[in-house]
Design an enzyme around this catalytic site. Structure first.
Site, PDB file in Angstrom:
ATOM      1  N   ASP A   1      19.741 -15.079 -20.877  1.00 33.46           N
ATOM      2  CA  ASP A   1      21.039 -14.671 -20.335  1.00 33.46           C
ATOM      3  C   ASP A   1      20.937 -13.177 -20.060  1.00 33.46           C
ATOM      4  OD1 ASP A   1      23.794 -14.889 -19.625  1.00 33.46           O
ATOM      5  OD2 ASP A   1      24.305 -13.979 -21.558  1.00 33.46           O
TER       6      ASP A   1
ATOM      7  N   GLU B   1      19.687 -17.230 -16.009  1.00 33.14           N
ATOM      8  CA  GLU B   1      20.976 -17.389 -15.326  1.00 33.14           C
ATOM      9  C   GLU B   1      20.906 -16.767 -13.941  1.00 33.14           C
ATOM     10  OE1 GLU B   1      25.043 -15.178 -15.893  1.00 33.14           O
ATOM     11  OE2 GLU B   1      24.956 -16.838 -17.340  1.00 33.14           O
TER      12      GLU B   1
ATOM     13  N   ASP C   1      26.130 -13.928 -25.918  1.00 34.54           N
ATOM     14  CA  ASP C   1      24.946 -13.890 -25.046  1.00 34.54           C
ATOM     15  C   ASP C   1      23.837 -14.783 -25.607  1.00 34.54           C
ATOM     16  OD1 ASP C   1      25.679 -11.189 -23.357  1.00 34.54           O
ATOM     17  OD2 ASP C   1      26.240 -11.040 -25.471  1.00 34.54           O
TER      18      ASP C   1
END
Length: 202
Positions: free
Chosen positions: A7, A68, A141
Site C-alpha cells: 500500500d 495499489e 496501511d
C-alpha cells in the site's frame, strides 16, 4: 502462492505477505509499515522505501507483488508521493523478475468485503476475519497491504487464465502472407481473332 501486498505512501508504506490459494484458508506471513520522516529530502525518503521493501523481499521471498493502483485525487501532492512510492515498489519487484499486479482500491474492497465503497474499518475487520487474526493490523496501511495480497490471490486464477488465453492467441496468430507476385497480363485479343457476336433470334 505467496504474495507481497504494498500500500504505497511516502510517510507510511504498508507491506503485508499472505500465503495460500483461492478457495482455501489464507495465512498471514508478515505485516508491517515502512516509514520515512516527512521532513526528509524526497530522494532520501525514496531510498528508505526501497531499502525497506528490499528487506521484505529478502526475508519473505514472495512469488508475486501486488501494488495499489494510483488514482486521481484532489490532493495532487498526495497523489505524487503515492505514485513515487508505487514506482519504487514496482522497481524492486522488476529487478528480481517478480510479476507485479496493480489493483484499484475499489477492486480490493470489493474482493475482500463485497463492497467497493467499504471504509477502512470494514476492510480491517474482514482482513482480521479472513486471516484469523486476534485484532485488526495497525495502522490501516498495514491492513490495506494485506487486503491487496488477499485480493491478488483470489483474482489470480482468472487473471492467469486471461493472460494464458492472450499468450495462446499471440502464438497462434496466422503468419503474414507472402508478398503477392503480379500476374502476367494476358495478351490482348485482336479484332480479327475475336468471335463474332451471335445474333439472338426471338
Amino acid at each position: 502462492m505467496r504474495v507481497l501486498g504494498v500500500d504505497p505512501g511516502l510517510t507510511r508504506c504498508g507491506v503485508g505477505v499472505v500465503e495460500g490459494v483461492a478457495g482455501r484458508p489464507l495465512t498471514m506471513v508478515g505485516v508491517g509499515v515502512v516509514r520515512t520522516p516527512a521532513d526528509a529530502e524526497l530522494g532520501a525518503r525514496l531510498v528508505a522505501i526501497e531499502e525497506g521493501i528490499e528487506s521484505w523481499l529478502d526475508e519473505h521471498r514472495p512469488q508475486y507483488v501486488a501494488v495499489e493502483r494510483v488514482f486521481s485525487q484532489h490532493n495532487v501532492r498526495t497523489v505524487m508521493g503515492t505514485a513515487q512510492a508505487s514506482a519504487v515498489a514496482m522497481l524492486c519487484a522488476a529487478r528480481r523478475g517478480l510479476p507485479v499486479a496493480l489493483h484499484t482500491p475499489s477492486e480490493v474492497k470489493a474482493a475482500v468485503t463485497g463492497n467497493g465503497r467499504a471504509d477502512k474499518a470494514q476492510v480491517g475487520a474482514m482482513v482480521t476475519r479472513l486471516l484469523r487474526l486476534d485484532a485488526p493490523p495497525k495502522p490501516a496501511d498495514a491492513a490495506d497491504a494485506l487486503a491487496l495480497a488477499i485480493c491478488h490471490i483470489w483474482r489470480a486464477p482468472a487473471t492467469n487464465r486471461l493472460q494464458e488465453a492472450h499468450a495462446a492467441a499471440r502464438r497462434g496468430r496466422t503468419p503474414r502472407p507472402p508478398a503477392r507476385v503480379p500476374a502476367t497480363p494476358a495478351a490482348p485479343v485482336s479484332d480479327s481473332t475475336a468471335s463474332p457476336a451471335r445474333k439472338v433470334t426471338r
